[in-house]
Motif scaffolding. Structure first.
Motif, PDB file in Angstrom:
ATOM      1  N   PHE A 446       5.175 -13.057  -6.909  1.00 53.34           N
ATOM      2  CA  PHE A 446       5.915 -13.501  -5.725  1.00 53.34           C
ATOM      3  C   PHE A 446       6.156 -15.014  -5.773  1.00 53.34           C
ATOM      4  N   ARG A 449       8.601 -15.876  -8.424  1.00 58.51           N
ATOM      5  CA  ARG A 449       9.815 -15.072  -8.279  1.00 58.51           C
ATOM      6  C   ARG A 449      10.122 -14.312  -9.574  1.00 58.51           C
ATOM      7  N   SER A 450       9.094 -13.677 -10.121  1.00 60.47           N
ATOM      8  CA  SER A 450       9.224 -12.985 -11.404  1.00 60.47           C
ATOM      9  C   SER A 450       9.041 -11.490 -11.205  1.00 60.47           C
ATOM     10  N   ASP A 502      10.703  -8.994   2.716  1.00 60.07           N
ATOM     11  CA  ASP A 502      11.328  -9.927   1.782  1.00 60.07           C
ATOM     12  C   ASP A 502      11.175 -11.365   2.266  1.00 60.07           C
ATOM     13  N   LEU A 504       9.993 -13.820   0.744  1.00 60.92           N
ATOM     14  CA  LEU A 504      10.302 -14.812  -0.292  1.00 60.92           C
ATOM     15  C   LEU A 504      11.754 -14.748  -0.748  1.00 60.92           C
ATOM     16  N   LEU A 506      13.508 -12.384  -2.231  1.00 64.43           N
ATOM     17  CA  LEU A 506      13.589 -11.948  -3.622  1.00 64.43           C
ATOM     18  C   LEU A 506      14.901 -11.242  -3.945  1.00 64.43           C
ATOM     19  N   ARG A 509      17.542 -13.959  -4.905  1.00 68.02           N
ATOM     20  CA  ARG A 509      17.208 -14.919  -5.942  1.00 68.02           C
ATOM     21  C   ARG A 509      16.382 -14.224  -7.018  1.00 68.02           C
ATOM     22  N   GLY A 511      14.201 -13.760 -10.585  1.00 63.49           N
ATOM     23  CA  GLY A 511      13.089 -14.495 -11.186  1.00 63.49           C
ATOM     24  C   GLY A 511      13.477 -15.093 -12.519  1.00 63.49           C
TER      25      GLY A 511
END
Length: 514
Positions: A446, A449-450, A502, A504, A506, A509, A511
């Motif tokens: 997280f 962002r991967s 969500d 973050l 994700l 965007r 990762g």
């Protein structure tokens, strides 16, 4: 005519000397007669006559020495050398590679024809050395690389034959001298050979042999020969240094200036010498190191080669580094020493930590280079992803072994534990660690962002949950089973809630590693 000669010999009209003289005159006559056909442009027929005439000369000299004892072996040896040299002269003046091949065959036949069955190492190897030097000169001045095949094969067969029959440890010194000379001749030959290029611009088949196959065979057979020279008492410490010495020699060849038409483009020989040096360094490790040091050596060598590959943009070095890293990873699993009864502070865990650190370096190096050399295979991005995956697997593997060692040591130290409670506690500890590591990896996914890390975390959590359901709860009472299910349910709900909200961002965007 042959029938008449046989009839005359059977009736002793012609004595041994006459028979030899007739053979010599016939052989010389055939060679002289062949020149008339060459002058009329019957080149192939002329070469055939020269081959027959040369064979008759060799057989006549051999008969004078071996059958009739008219001349000593030394004189027969010199006479055959003269015939060989004359063939070489004809090949040079007529620019005829086929005649040079005849000369090589005749030259290699000479020691067999005049052999007395005794040990004449210095004479035999000196003669082979002169013959090989003559071939080296010819392939430097003429595009006759196939001569190297005959010279190399003949030298190898003679050395093997002599070795199996006469070699003793008392002859190790002078044998080593001749082996060094033979090895150097065929090591430098690919740098001096004058190649033939096909219409497509590629090397011919024999040139490929001279440039690729011969150097590899020479390096392998040379190392084996020198290794066999070592005494069993010194082989244990000397063999690794022998491999290092071979590696250093091929690294020195890399630094030598180019010579000859072939070496204007040094890519083939450069790659070959570099690969050979790396192979010998890789061989030196198992000859010297054992257990954890062998594992560490291969891993560190792989990391160093990968760093060099990045600096030099070398596809070959990248592949070689991956082979070394693969050997190191295999050694971590297969030959890593057993842990002691003390968890964490043991050789196995230390070696695993080195492996994790090496692959962390690989991941960092590959991730920082992910936008470079995109045409090479494997790409830096795929290397970074693979290294991260290996790191996570190694962490689970190494910590899992330490958990096993902890509970096993407690059992054998007699702390009032029977096998069943020990097994239950160990299984719960495995599950707890897997869940904690999965949750930590999920948090890092997280944060970075991967998606790649998050999917690994979810797989680990899924395996942990399946293990708890299928294995761990079978040993629990009803109350503990209920608590376990409630805890797992809460964890799954928390993970799904984070994805659903969500927080973050994700979805919008991606990762860095997808």
């Amino acid at each position: 005519m042959a029938w008449f000669l046989k009839f005359a010999i059977d009736n002793e009209w012609i004595g041994p000397l006459g028979r030899v003289v007739i053979g010599l005159v016939a052989g010389a006559g055939l060679i002289g007669w062949s020149e008339r056909f060459r002058a009329k442009n019957y080149v192939a027929f002329s070469y055939s006559l020269k081959a027959v005439g040369t064979g008759v000369l060799y057989l006549s000299i051999w008969a004078a020495f071996s059958m009739y004892h008219l001349i000593p072996s030394s004189l027969a040896f010199v006479a055959m050398i003269v015939v060989t040299a004359f063939n070489g002269y004809l090949a040079w003046t007529e620019d005829a590679e086929l005649l040079a091949l005849y000369a090589i065959v005749g030259g290699l036949s000479t020691p067999l024809l005049v052999s007395t069955g005794e040990n004449h190492e210095v004479a035999l190897f000196s003669y082979l050395l002169m013959l090989d030097i003559a071939v080296l000169i010819l392939v430097t001045l003429r595009p006759w690389s196939r001569l190297l095949f005959g010279a190399f094969l003949g030298t190898v067969l003679f050395v093997l034959g002599w070795w199996s029959e006469f070699y003793t440890k008392l002859q190790a010194g002078r044998t080593a001298f001749f082996l060094i000379c033979f090895f150097l001749i065929f090591a430098f030959a690919p740098r001096l050979v004058r190649p033939k290029f096909l219409d497509s611009g590629a090397l011919s088949g024999w040139d490929n042999f001279a440039v690729i196959i011969l150097p590899v065979c020479n390096a392998a057979l040379g190392f084996v020969a020198f290794y066999e020279l070592l005494d069993y008492k010194t082989a244990e410490w000397a063999a690794p240094w022998l491999a290092v010495l071979f590696a250093a020699f091929y690294l020195v060849l890399l630094r030598l200036p180019a010579a000859g038409p072939l070496n204007e483009d040094r890519l083939v020989l450069h790659s070959l010498h570099l690969s050979t040096a790396v192979v010998f360094l890789t061989i030196a490790l198992p000859l010297k190191a054992h257990g954890r040091w062998l594992t560490v050596g291969w891993l560190v060598e792989g990391a160093a080669l990968l760093w060099t590959a990045r600096r030099n943009h070398s596809q070959l070095l990248r592949v070689l580094s991956l082979l070394c890293l693969g050997l190191g990873l295999l050694a971590v699993i297969s030959i890593n020493p057993n842990a002691s009864t003390v968890p964490i502070f043991n050789e196995r865990f230390g070696t695993n930590c080195v492996a994790i650190a090496v692959f962390a370096f690989v991941a960092w190096l590959a991730y920082g280079s992910r936008n470079e050399d995109s045409e090479m295979v494997p790409t830096w991005a795929s290397l970074a992803a693979t290294a991260v995956l290996i790191i996570n697997v190694l962490i689970l593997y190494s910590i899992g072994w330490e958990i096993h060692s902890f509970w096993w040591s407690r059992l054998w130290h007699g702390e009032a534990l029977t096998y069943r409670p020990y097994a239950m506690y160990a299984q719960f500890t495995y599950s707890a660690f897997f869940m904690i590591f999965g949750a930590l990896l999920l948090a890092i996914g997280f944060w970075r962002r991967s998606a790649f890390l998050r999917w690994q975390a979810l797989v680990i959590l899924a395996v942990s949950i399946g293990k708890v359901f299928l294995v761990d709860t079978s040993e629990l009472s009803q109350g503990f089973r209920i608590l376990s299910f409630l805890g797992l349910g809460a964890l799954l709900l928390a993970v799904s809630f984070v994805y659903q909200r969500d927080w973050l961002n994700l979805r919008s965007r991606g990762g860095p590693i997808s």
